[in-house]
Design an enzyme around this catalytic site. Structure first.
Site, mmCIF file in Angstrom:
data_model
loop_
_atom_site.group_PDB
_atom_site.id
_atom_site.type_symbol
_atom_site.label_atom_id
_atom_site.label_comp_id
_atom_site.label_asym_id
_atom_site.label_seq_id
_atom_site.Cartn_x
_atom_site.Cartn_y
_atom_site.Cartn_z
ATOM 1 N N ASN A 140 -1.809 17.089 -22.637
ATOM 2 C CA ASN A 140 -2.189 16.014 -23.552
ATOM 3 C C ASN A 140 -2.212 16.462 -25.009
ATOM 4 O OD1 ASN A 140 -2.676 13.900 -21.608
ATOM 5 N ND2 ASN A 140 -4.508 15.020 -20.984
ATOM 6 N N GLU A 197 8.217 15.934 -27.082
ATOM 7 C CA GLU A 197 7.633 16.545 -25.888
ATOM 8 C C GLU A 197 8.135 17.971 -25.683
ATOM 9 O OE1 GLU A 197 5.206 15.340 -24.255
ATOM 10 O OE2 GLU A 197 5.210 13.188 -24.671
ATOM 11 N N ARG A 222 0.805 -1.220 0.000
ATOM 12 C CA ARG A 222 0.000 0.000 0.000
ATOM 13 C C ARG A 222 0.839 1.272 0.000
ATOM 14 N NH1 ARG A 222 -4.954 -1.830 4.082
ATOM 15 N NH2 ARG A 222 -5.708 -3.509 2.738
ATOM 16 N N HIS A 240 6.683 6.448 -28.925
ATOM 17 C CA HIS A 240 5.788 7.455 -28.356
ATOM 18 C C HIS A 240 5.984 8.836 -28.986
ATOM 19 C CE1 HIS A 240 3.293 9.448 -25.364
ATOM 20 N NE2 HIS A 240 4.281 10.292 -25.134
ATOM 21 N N LYS A 290 6.303 21.716 -16.763
ATOM 22 C CA LYS A 290 5.565 20.547 -16.278
ATOM 23 C C LYS A 290 5.255 20.696 -14.786
ATOM 24 C CE LYS A 290 3.964 16.209 -16.617
ATOM 25 N NZ LYS A 290 4.696 15.061 -17.168
ATOM 26 N N HIS A 293 -1.544 14.027 -27.788
ATOM 27 C CA HIS A 293 -1.535 12.681 -27.219
ATOM 28 C C HIS A 293 -2.829 11.898 -27.462
ATOM 29 C CE1 HIS A 293 2.051 14.211 -25.339
ATOM 30 N NE2 HIS A 293 2.259 13.080 -24.698
ATOM 31 N N ARG A 310 -4.000 20.740 -16.274
ATOM 32 C CA ARG A 310 -3.046 19.663 -16.574
ATOM 33 C C ARG A 310 -3.406 18.946 -17.870
ATOM 34 N NH1 ARG A 310 -0.330 15.109 -12.526
ATOM 35 N NH2 ARG A 310 1.045 14.258 -14.135
ATOM 36 N N HIS A 350 -1.776 8.697 -29.046
ATOM 37 C CA HIS A 350 -1.823 7.401 -28.366
ATOM 38 C C HIS A 350 -2.500 6.348 -29.231
ATOM 39 C CE1 HIS A 350 -1.246 8.866 -23.923
ATOM 40 N NE2 HIS A 350 -0.111 8.690 -24.561
ATOM 41 N N GLU A 389 -5.444 16.395 -12.566
ATOM 42 C CA GLU A 389 -5.853 16.521 -13.974
ATOM 43 C C GLU A 389 -7.359 16.717 -14.143
ATOM 44 O OE1 GLU A 389 -4.554 14.627 -18.295
ATOM 45 O OE2 GLU A 389 -4.606 13.320 -16.556
ATOM 46 N N LYS A 448 2.286 10.846 -12.413
ATOM 47 C CA LYS A 448 1.480 9.838 -13.087
ATOM 48 C C LYS A 448 2.290 8.557 -13.245
ATOM 49 C CE LYS A 448 -1.744 12.378 -16.060
ATOM 50 N NZ LYS A 448 -2.145 12.593 -17.473
#
Length: 345
Positions: free
Chosen positions: A230, A170, A106, A247, A212, A233, A226, A237, A222, A128
């Site tokens: 994307n 990026e 955990r 990527h 960032k 993306h 945020r 993606h 997000e 993330k």
């Protein structure tokens, strides 16, 4: 040098003094390094004395089976809640390490040593963490900040040319959505310039990392700004999944498709897409691809940002300014048709 960035969930220490100081951040006796075989082979001396878990390289390792395998190895190492996990590698390794650290017992403390340009400017920053599931990228994941990020640009000395281009996708994204002055700088230079001018490169890395961190600090989970990160993306993606592209290459194509949509919904001039295409080519990135539209749309309709019949999409208002807008899947489908038609012309 240490810089601390504070988020809602806690703070992250950024170090810039090289891999050699890792032992002063986390003692070897309490640390397990997760890395891939490329890094393990190239940096045997630096990793000597550490307990390690070495994975095969590649995006295909980002799955729940890999997480289970790592958990088994942690049990064999008798890892406990005071054990640190340190991901040394690119975005795949940092994603996996963060996910394992968030779920093993955990939660155990973790940090990152990014070794690729993409990880240094984007993937290792922001909290993330996740793995792919089926056709969907990062469908299973968490948002949990590392305790530290140790930057060492000397890792880029062994970075393959393809990974340099992936990282610059990026970098170019930040210029498009936040920083028109950065875009202008990129427009005046090219990939070889930054490969041969380390000081200029480190300035670019710091600039992108700052964007960032600023964005994530304003919206860690997000729900708002945020989402701007994307840009490129959403379609990217889908193209990455359908065509098995790296990527950065897929994001480059996704940014061009986003520009087509921006021309329709925000009225930007087509010259913006032409300028972006020129910059992408200068950094070794593709500007054409015959997209399998039917398969790409199937993936897109399962995107994490989707609503009932549309998706939260990032459009440009101009270079350096972007906004979030709900876009219907029919609009994206139309943009893919235009993109394919122009690739064939």
């Amino acid at each position: 040098m240490r810089e601390t960035v504070t988020f809602t969930s806690g703070s992250v220490d950024h170090y810039y003094d090289g891999f050699g100081m890792l032992d002063s951040i986390v003692p070897k006796a309490t640390c397990i390094i997760i890395t891939d075989s490329n890094i393990a082979d190239l940096y045997k001396e630096q990793l000597a004395g550490y307990k390690t878990i070495v994975l095969p390289p590649g995006e295909e390792q980002k799955n729940i089976q890999t997480i289970t395998s790592i958990a088994e190895k942690l049990v064999a190492y008798e890892a406990h809640r005071g054990t640190w996990l340190v991901g040394v590698g690119g975005g795949v390794i940092t994603d996996i390490t963060g996910f394992v650290a968030a779920t093993y017992m955990r939660g155990v403390p973790f940090g990152f040593v990014p070794t690729t340009l993409l990880a240094m400017v984007d993937a290792a920053i922001g909290g993330k963490n996740g793995v792919d599931f089926g056709l969907q990228k990062n469908l299973l994941g968490t948002i949990r900040q590392p305790k530290f990020i140790l930057q060492d640009a000397s890792f880029l000395d062994t970075l393959p040319a393809l990974e340099w281009s992936n990282g610059f996708a990026e970098v170019i994204k930040y210029g498009c959505i936040f920083d028109n002055a950065l875009f202008d700088i990129l427009e005046k230079n090219d990939l070889e310039y930054y490969r041969n001018h380390r000081e200029a490169l480190t300035t670019i890395i710091s600039r992108c990392a700052a964007w960032k961190n600023k964005t994530v600090a304003a919206d860690e989970t997000e729900t708002g700004v945020r989402k701007l990160l994307n840009f490129g993306h959403t379609a990217g993606h889908a193209i990455e999944t359908v065509h098995s592209l790296p990527h950065g290459q897929a994001v480059a194509l996704g940014m061009l498709i986003a520009c087509i949509i921006s021309e329709k919904v925000s009225g930007i001039d087509k010259e913006v897409r032409q300028r972006l295409g020129h910059v992408l080519r200068n950094y070794g990135l593709p500007v054409t691809c015959r997209v399998n539209i039917d398969e790409a749309m199937q993936v897109l309709k399962m995107d994490k940002k989707r609503n009932a019949g549309d998706v939260d999409f990032i459009v440009l208002e101009q270079i350096g300014t972007a906004r979030i807008q709900r876009i219907g899947f029919d609009v994206i489908h139309g943009a893919l048709i235009i993109f394919n038609d122009e690739c064939n012309s």
